[in-house]
Design an enzyme around this catalytic site. Structure first.
Site, PDB file in Angstrom:
ATOM      1  N   GLU A 144       0.601  -1.235   0.478  1.00 48.20           N
ATOM      2  CA  GLU A 144      -0.110   0.093   0.291  1.00 48.20           C
ATOM      3  C   GLU A 144       0.916   1.498  -0.082  1.00 48.20           C
ATOM      4  O   GLU A 144       1.683   1.372   0.873  1.00 48.20           O
ATOM      5  CB  GLU A 144      -1.216  -0.020   1.277  1.00 48.20           C
ATOM      6  CG  GLU A 144      -1.748   0.885   1.719  1.00 48.20           C
ATOM      7  CD  GLU A 144      -2.968   0.918   2.590  1.00 48.20           C
ATOM      8  OE1 GLU A 144      -3.670  -0.495   2.155  1.00 48.20           O
ATOM      9  OE2 GLU A 144      -2.661   1.512   3.138  1.00 48.20           O
ATOM     10  N   HIS A 161      -8.605   3.989  -2.526  1.00 49.31           N
ATOM     11  CA  HIS A 161      -9.248   3.448  -0.848  1.00 49.31           C
ATOM     12  C   HIS A 161     -10.092   4.514  -1.174  1.00 49.31           C
ATOM     13  O   HIS A 161      -9.902   6.024  -1.284  1.00 49.31           O
ATOM     14  CB  HIS A 161      -8.440   3.977   0.085  1.00 49.31           C
ATOM     15  CG  HIS A 161      -7.602   2.679   0.276  1.00 49.31           C
ATOM     16  ND1 HIS A 161      -6.805   2.281   1.616  1.00 49.31           N
ATOM     17  CD2 HIS A 161      -7.152   2.004  -0.583  1.00 49.31           C
ATOM     18  CE1 HIS A 161      -6.195   1.316   1.872  1.00 49.31           C
ATOM     19  NE2 HIS A 161      -5.747   1.105   0.495  1.00 49.31           N
ATOM     20  N   GLY A 189     -13.226   5.911   7.190  1.00 45.84           N
ATOM     21  CA  GLY A 189     -12.129   6.810   7.133  1.00 45.84           C
ATOM     22  C   GLY A 189     -12.701   7.067   8.429  1.00 45.84           C
ATOM     23  O   GLY A 189     -12.945   7.301   9.539  1.00 45.84           O
ATOM     24  N   ASP A 190     -10.996   8.278   9.536  1.00 43.58           N
ATOM     25  CA  ASP A 190     -11.036   8.224  10.768  1.00 43.58           C
ATOM     26  C   ASP A 190     -11.862   9.514  10.426  1.00 43.58           C
ATOM     27  O   ASP A 190     -11.458  10.913  10.042  1.00 43.58           O
ATOM     28  CB  ASP A 190      -8.610   8.312  10.798  1.00 43.58           C
ATOM     29  CG  ASP A 190      -8.592   7.609  10.222  1.00 43.58           C
ATOM     30  OD1 ASP A 190      -9.062   6.375  11.175  1.00 43.58           O
ATOM     31  OD2 ASP A 190      -7.762   7.827  10.256  1.00 43.58           O
ATOM     32  N   TYR A 203     -21.807   5.520   7.665  1.00 37.91           N
ATOM     33  CA  TYR A 203     -21.103   3.530   8.080  1.00 37.91           C
ATOM     34  C   TYR A 203     -20.326   3.117   6.376  1.00 37.91           C
ATOM     35  O   TYR A 203     -20.795   3.474   5.437  1.00 37.91           O
ATOM     36  CB  TYR A 203     -21.485   2.928   9.218  1.00 37.91           C
ATOM     37  CG  TYR A 203     -22.283   2.936  10.054  1.00 37.91           C
ATOM     38  CD1 TYR A 203     -21.717   3.176  11.315  1.00 37.91           C
ATOM     39  CD2 TYR A 203     -23.612   3.514  10.301  1.00 37.91           C
ATOM     40  CE1 TYR A 203     -22.123   3.217  12.664  1.00 37.91           C
ATOM     41  CE2 TYR A 203     -24.293   3.604  11.465  1.00 37.91           C
ATOM     42  CZ  TYR A 203     -23.357   3.736  12.250  1.00 37.91           C
ATOM     43  OH  TYR A 203     -23.942   4.575  13.923  1.00 37.91           O
ATOM     44  N   ALA A 204     -19.214   2.207   6.833  1.00 42.92           N
ATOM     45  CA  ALA A 204     -18.712   1.425   5.681  1.00 42.92           C
ATOM     46  C   ALA A 204     -19.861   0.964   5.097  1.00 42.92           C
ATOM     47  O   ALA A 204     -20.089   0.477   4.002  1.00 42.92           O
ATOM     48  CB  ALA A 204     -17.398   1.323   6.482  1.00 42.92           C
ATOM     49  N   GLU A 210     -13.429   1.684  18.157  1.00 39.82           N
ATOM     50  CA  GLU A 210     -14.586   2.385  18.746  1.00 39.82           C
ATOM     51  C   GLU A 210     -15.551   1.379  19.174  1.00 39.82           C
ATOM     52  O   GLU A 210     -16.949   1.820  19.302  1.00 39.82           O
ATOM     53  CB  GLU A 210     -15.658   3.436  17.431  1.00 39.82           C
ATOM     54  CG  GLU A 210     -14.840   4.198  17.564  1.00 39.82           C
ATOM     55  CD  GLU A 210     -15.317   5.225  16.363  1.00 39.82           C
ATOM     56  OE1 GLU A 210     -15.932   5.082  16.025  1.00 39.82           O
ATOM     57  OE2 GLU A 210     -14.169   6.476  15.940  1.00 39.82           O
TER      58      GLU A 210
END
Length: 317
Positions: free
Chosen positions: A19, A94, A125-126, A143-144, A185
């Protein structure tokens, strides 16, 4: 070609991938190529390209500070296209929830489809630096799992505001993140695995794990995932420690544990050159054990530097 097809074609052999991060805007892409070149001898079937979140900067205007949003590392899709063309290798952009509306995400996916990019890494993501917790962009995904669903729907010809009848639908292979030590989390690992299973049920095709330094964490994670019915490939993500500061930074940022043997070895180093060598040796040992266990791919977080990844790959592949 899809990541899952690369894995299938490998017939049980462990593949090598890595990556990279886009260069800061204003920098020459040649620096990126210079770090990719030494790794191409190991025949990576695909290369991941990260996407950075937007951030605030303050511009002085006549003594007043004007707050502006900017991206320090733009160009993920363009870099993917460039690498794909230069090296004839699949690239995986990404795609984040944070910083993008659903419409912007759709446009990005359409661009990827036009460019012949077959794989997408779908991530939440952050949080932004100014935020304690993740806050979705207005009109964006929370949410992803929602992002995975949008990509899956587009694969079926279902766009945000219309259904398109076509013989040329996108057919993205969707990757997602997994956390052997649970997402920071999540209230528990089991809860985290439930979300992972939901993303697979919504259309995700493979998992890449966050970095870990104790292989038992990975093996236990895979076992728990399989017991829960998650049967897609789970690719281990490996990051070699490179500087002493990583002893504090990695646990703080990623909420992961470091083995005491690794901590002791790093603390006994006189400088970061020695730390980098310890990181290489630890990652080689990790990689050899994982490869012997038959993992589908060993995926390395290079962070734009290739000398340590090359040293690891030479010993493992």
């Amino acid at each position: 070609m899809k990541v899952t097809e690369h894995i299938e074609n490998a017939k049980g052999n462990t593949l090598f991938s890595f990556e990279i991060i886009p260069p800061v805007k204003g920098r020459n892409i040649k620096e990126l190529y210079d770090n990719i070149d030494p790794l191409m001898e190991f025949n990576p079937p695909f290369i991941d390209v990260t996407t950075s979140r937007e951030e605030y900067i303050y511009i002085d205007k006549n003594g007043l500070l004007d707050k502006k949003l900017t991206r320090m590392r733009p160009g993920t899709v363009g870099i993917c296209a460039s690498i794909k063309h230069k090296y004839d290798v699949d690239t995986i952009p990404h795609v984040l929830c944070g910083g993008f509306t659903k419409e912007e995400t759709e446009y990005l996916l359409v661009d990827c489809h036009y460019l012949g990019i077959d794989n997408i890494m779908a991530l939440r993501g952050d949080a932004m630096k100014e935020e304690k917790y993740f806050e979705p962009s207005e009109g964006g995904h929370v949410y992803a799992s929602e992002l995975v669903e949008q990509i899956h729907n587009l694969n079926c010809g279902q766009y945000l505001h219309e259904v398109v009848e076509t013989d040329y639908c996108a057919d993205f292979c969707i990757g997602i993140a997994g956390y052997p030590e649970k997402h920071m989390e999540a209230p528990s690992l089991k809860s985290d695995l439930k979300w992972l299973k939901k993303k697979v049920e919504l259309g995700a095709h493979y998992v890449v794990t966050q970095m870990f330094f104790d292989n038992k964490k990975y093996f236990d994670f895979v076992k728990a995932a399989r017991e829960m019915g998650i049967n897609v490939p789970i690719i281990p993500g490996i990051k070699p420690i490179a500087v002493k500061r990583h002893l504090q930074l990695l646990p703080q940022v990623f909420r992961i544990d470091l083995p005491q043997d690794l901590i002791d070895a790093v603390e006994n180093c006189n400088d970061n050159k020695e730390v980098r060598q310890v990181g290489v040796e630890w990652a080689i040992a990790q990689s050899k054990e994982l490869k012997a266990a038959g993992v589908p791919v060993l995926h390395y977080y290079s962070m734009g530097k290739s000398d340590n990844i090359k040293a690891i790959a030479e010993a493992v592949f």
